[in-house]
Design a protein around this motif. Structure first.
Motif, mmCIF file in Angstrom:
data_model
loop_
_atom_site.group_PDB
_atom_site.id
_atom_site.type_symbol
_atom_site.label_atom_id
_atom_site.label_comp_id
_atom_site.label_asym_id
_atom_site.label_seq_id
_atom_site.Cartn_x
_atom_site.Cartn_y
_atom_site.Cartn_z
ATOM 1 N N CYS A 1 0.535 -1.190 0.426
ATOM 2 C CA CYS A 1 -0.016 0.081 0.114
ATOM 3 C C CYS A 1 0.780 1.091 -0.449
ATOM 4 O O CYS A 1 0.322 2.284 -0.717
ATOM 5 C CB CYS A 1 -1.221 0.219 1.348
ATOM 6 S SG CYS A 1 -0.236 0.407 3.183
ATOM 7 N N GLY A 2 2.245 1.234 0.584
ATOM 8 C CA GLY A 2 3.083 2.685 0.493
ATOM 9 C C GLY A 2 2.938 3.201 1.688
ATOM 10 O O GLY A 2 4.051 4.382 2.411
ATOM 11 N N THR A 3 2.305 2.369 2.612
ATOM 12 C CA THR A 3 2.425 3.721 3.811
ATOM 13 C C THR A 3 3.495 3.969 4.312
ATOM 14 O O THR A 3 3.867 4.846 5.358
ATOM 15 C CB THR A 3 1.687 3.328 4.640
ATOM 16 O OG1 THR A 3 -0.136 2.766 4.012
ATOM 17 C CG2 THR A 3 0.902 3.373 5.958
ATOM 18 N N THR B 1 6.856 3.852 2.912
ATOM 19 C CA THR B 1 7.215 4.854 2.088
ATOM 20 C C THR B 1 6.704 6.543 2.079
ATOM 21 O O THR B 1 7.846 7.152 2.569
ATOM 22 C CB THR B 1 7.392 4.396 0.647
ATOM 23 O OG1 THR B 1 7.668 2.505 1.033
ATOM 24 C CG2 THR B 1 8.583 5.231 -0.121
#
Lengths: 703, 193
Positions: free
Chosen positions: B47-49, B51
């Motif tokens: 989901c990229g939370t 980064t």
């Protein structure tokens, strides 16, 4: 021919059901059991289930072993015992070998016990002379790589089942009449649809709603995806139908207080919360001619107390005497006694209608129904718990339900989409999907809330349509557009210009001056972190079971799954039923559902709930406890143990004995296991039967 | 090389084979990292939370999400030889926010341990080891700090090994037991002569 004969026999014995079952324990006194076991002739049938079972064990070895078990008169195996030819094998073997009991070693009884009971009955035996040995779910599937171990375990399972089958009794299901009335708890779209279907099928239906009006969540929505129908426009005709239907007795501002009884005969007590306002009908009944509330609203105008309107998510004021919105059904004012100061201005202005009574108290009404449907719906997850997104801390972070009210023409802003901090129309709006859904941290919901993707697409469309120049950004992980015309809707919104960013928002910061918001996310497709300044953030918050769901489900004896949603009888094959006979589920109380699925589920529940009512009687599994009165000391200790209030102490022949209400008894065995005198006989799970099973296991077949 | 006919080196790098091959993936690597980190990187849904929470990502090429992905796929060499592995500040923001309850920081630490076993480690990290060995601090106190501390009304040195130097041998004993100091010295010598 054989089949017909059996049916006749069953029919003739049916009349004497009660007598037979009552006599059963006496007849089968423990001392006589071995004698009976010696006469038993059990047939064992081993199923391959294709390779499901045969692939993990040596069927021939199990078959050869079964032949050596005492009382076994016949052994056979078949590729699929549940198939028609497989069942014919059982039928034929019973006749040719004069079997007295049948054991099928196959799958779980949950799956095929009814199938093989029928086969046993076709063969001319009482269907309860059948016992199943589970060698699939509890054996071949879990011991897939242990051929030898699985074969040994299957031998044990067959031996144990034969021990029980040798001692099984004839049993006869009990028939109870069903009250020709139903109850639906919750009057959102699910409850309304279920009530309408039941009522239109000619069944008297009590529709219970805890808020002052029917309509539920759907009446809060502005438009519905993917057709973009106005939600109220398609809902209000149904609300009016519910209000007018002669078979529906609508009880708003009411809650279920207690439930007693069982399928066919539920006695439900309903708390009618003090509303302080008489309906026209109630006024007439009290002899006030031309009186009662006609919804004129004069009282509201004079009321000095101001409260937030929960229907508008607290974004609009209401008075202490109020209706939630102009389209309420019934059109009847309600007094919020928590905030009413009893100044009586409303009483004066109401005048001759005499509709207002400030000293009203809660009333209790008792009704009897045959079946009940729970349609208790959902609430929004308190998304402020996810502190990183700043809901309730930053003014311009709102939930999707607040967005619905803000963009709705009848909402607090008259449909002008403005942001809360300054009342200015936003230019850049970020939508955060999965806000609390698909979250395994414990602070959030592990499941997908299922309709957030679609309504967020719809919100983006509404912005683009209403406010040219507005740029919606949709932060998503996956777009789940699973329904009919949903993917096409996704295509349309992308074409209209919404920007999709595949990344979950990590946190939001507020610019204290402008109250604009900095949204931080990883654009995972671009592989770059992103910092986006927007005017408004809309959180597609997760949903959770409505606040009172747990209390209500306990009243009706319905279980819930780990996440609180009510538990269906079978997730695929019985999604509307529950493990409590006569209680059904409709709509989002079972799991997150969008409107089409909710309506379908409601119609399913209504259909299921009408079946026992139309049949007029239900057959109960004859697994109930039976009191052996000669042994019963009348101590009454079992009465309090029973989780179903099925037991009572009665006077009989000058002494106290326990009596079982068979329709209430679920055969759980709590009383039977406890009774210090061994005076309780559990049909089909009798002590000698279970002891024989244990012996068969421990003694390894030695007698 | 010859067949590329004199393309500049940068272009040649751009044109190299970028397929992920089955041979590149190593399930054992995923298991090992999970065991060391006591976390579940194979559950990542990208989901990229992490980064987006990362203070390093906006100012570097470090992408914690990509490292977790490499663990999930078992891309051992690619993960351990990427110098970005050492750009994590171990602030634990990603661990705080990961919706799948993975501890990405601990996953990075696990991979750093595995990399170090192969002598893959930047020299500045080794110098930290040496500093701990001699002073008990990765970042020892200095005169500027001492002056600031005194100005704020504190002792010039904190109540650590700076004040209680008799505890330094204890720290050295631990580092010696794991041969951390010896390995650090060896690698620094190899690199810097």
């Amino acid at each position: 021919m054989a089949e017909r004969k059996t049916k006749k026999e069953t029919a003739s014995t049916k009349d004497t059901t009660a007598a037979v079952t009552k006599q059963a324990p006496a007849k089968a006194a423990i001392g006589e059991q071995p004698q009976k076991a010696k006469e038993a002739r059990v047939g064992v049938f081993i199923c391959h289930c294709g390779t499901n079972i045969a692939g993990s064990m040596d069927i021939n070895a199990v078959q050869d072993y079964a032949k050596t078990i005492p009382n076994v008169a016949y052994v056979d195996n078949y590729k699929y015992m549940c198939s028609m030819p497989g069942q014919a094998v059982i039928d034929k073997a019973i006749h040719e070998n004069k079997l007295t009991g049948v054991v099928v070693a196959a799958c779980s009884p949950r799956l095929h016990e009814p199938t093989f009971r029928t086969a046993t009955k076709e063969g001319g035996l009482n269907p309860f002379k059948f016992e199943m040995a589970n060698i699939r779910e509890q054996n071949s599937w879990v011991h897939m790589h242990d051929q030898e171990g699985a074969t040994d375990k299957a031998k044990d399972a067959v031996r144990i089942a034969v021990a029980k089958a040798s001692l099984l009794e004839d049993l006869f299901p009990k028939s109870v009449p069903v009250e020709k009335a139903a109850m639906v708890v919750g009057a959102g779209i699910a409850g309304m649809q279920a009530a309408l279907d039941l009522a239109n099928a000619g069944i008297k239906t009590y529709l219970i709603e805890k808020t002052p009006t029917i309509g539920g969540r759907m009446s809060q929505l502005d438009k519905t995806f993917p057709t973009l129908d106005c939600s109220q426009c398609i809902l209000t005709p149904k609300m009016v139908d519910v209000g007018r239907n002669e078979n529906i007795e609508l009880m708003t501002y009411s809650e279920v207080e207690s439930v007693e009884g069982y399928i066919g005969n539920f006695d439900v007590t309903i708390r009618k919360k003090a509303r302080g306002v008489l309906s026209v009908g109630e006024a007439e009944a009290m002899g006030i001619v031309g009186g009662g509330c006609n919804g004129c609203g004069d009282c509201e105008a004079v009321c000095p107390v101001v409260q937030p309107n929960t229907f508008e998510e607290g974004m609009k004021p209401r008075k202490a005497i109020y209706i939630q919105h102009p389209q309420v059904v019934p059109l009847l004012y309600t007094i919020d006694f928590e905030s009413c100061i009893k100044c009586e201005l409303c009483v004066k202005i109401c005048g001759e209608k005499k509709a207002i009574e400030l000293n009203k108290e809660d009333e209790f009404v008792k009704v009897k129904v045959g079946t009940a449907i729970l349609a208790t719906g959902y609430d929004i997850f308190p998304v402020e718990n996810k502190t990183e997104w700043g809901y309730k801390r930053y003014e311009n972070v709102i939930t999707s339900l607040e967005f619905e009210r803000l963009i709705c023409a009848s909402g607090p802003t008259g449909g002008h989409m403005v942001r809360p901090s300054d009342g200015v129309a936003p230019k850049r709006v970020a939508f955060l999907l999965c806000a609390g859904s698909r979250d395994n941290t414990g602070n959030g919901k592990p499941y997908c809330s299922r309709f957030c993707c679609m309504y967020s697409l719809k919100h983006a469309h509404q912005l683009i349509e209403k406010m040219p120049g507005v740029q919606p950004y949709i932060f998503y992980m996956d777009i789940r557009s699973f329904g009919k015309m949903y993917e096409e809707f996704y295509y349309r919104i992308q074409d209209e210009g919404a920007k999709f960013i595949r990344g979950r928002v990590s946190n939001i910061l507020e610019d204290p001056g402008s109250k604009n918001l900095m949204v931080f996310a990883d654009d995972t497709l671009l592989d770059r972190p992103m910092k986006l300044e927007v005017d408004l953030v809309v959180l597609a918050a997760a949903i959770q079971p409505a606040a009172d769901t747990n209390r209500t489900r306990k009243l009706f004896g319905v279980s819930c799954s780990m996440d609180g949603w009510l538990l269906e009888a079978h997730p695929k094959l019985n999604p509307c039923g529950t493990t409590t006979a006569g209680v059904f589920l409709a709509g989002a109380c079972q799991a997150p559902k969008d409107i089409p699925d909710t309506v379908a589920s409601a119609e399913g529940a209504a259909s299921a709930a009408s079946i026992p009512i139309h049949v007029g009687h239900v057959e109960l599994e004859p697994y109930f406890a039976v009191c052996i009165e000669e042994k019963c000391a009348g101590c009454g200790m079992c009465v309090n143990l029973c989780p179903y209030t099925a037991l009572a102490l009665i006077e009989k022949d000058g002494r106290k004995v326990m009596q079982v209400t068979e329709a209430k008894c679920k055969g759980c065995g709590t009383c039977g296991g406890f009774c210090p005198g061994g005076a309780i006989w559990m049909n089909h799970f009798a002590t000698p039967q279970i002891i024989a099973q244990i012996d068969a296991f421990l003694l390894g077949g030695e007698q | 090389m010859a067949r590329i006919k004199g393309y500049p080196e940068a272009l040649e790098a751009k044109l190299r084979d970028r397929y992920v091959y089955g041979e590149d993936t190593n399930g054992k690597f995923t298991e090992t990292v999970e065991k060391i980190s006591m976390s579940i990187p194979h559950m990542c849904y990208q989901c990229g939370t992490c980064t987006a929470s990362c203070p390093s990502a906006p100012r570097s090429s470090y992408r914690i999400r990509k490292f977790v992905r490499r663990v999930a796929l078992g891309l051992e060499t690619e993960a351990l030889t990427d110098p970005d592995l050492w750009l994590c500040t171990t602030c634990y923001s990603c661990t705080d926010r990961c919706p799948r309850d993975i501890a990405p920081t601990d996953v990075i630490m696990a991979m750093r341990n595995l990399a170090f076993k192969r002598d893959i480690i930047p020299v500045n990290f080794l110098k930290t080891v040496q500093a701990i060995y001699t002073t008990g601090h990765g970042v020892p106190n200095n005169d500027v700090n001492r002056a600031a501390r005194v100005k704020l009304g504190m002792d010039a040195d904190p109540p650590t090994t700076h004040t209680y130097k008799e505890f330094i041998p204890g720290i050295q004993k631990i580092l010696d037991y794991y041969k951390l100091k010896a390995n650090a010295d060896r690698i620094v010598k190899e690199r810097e002569g």
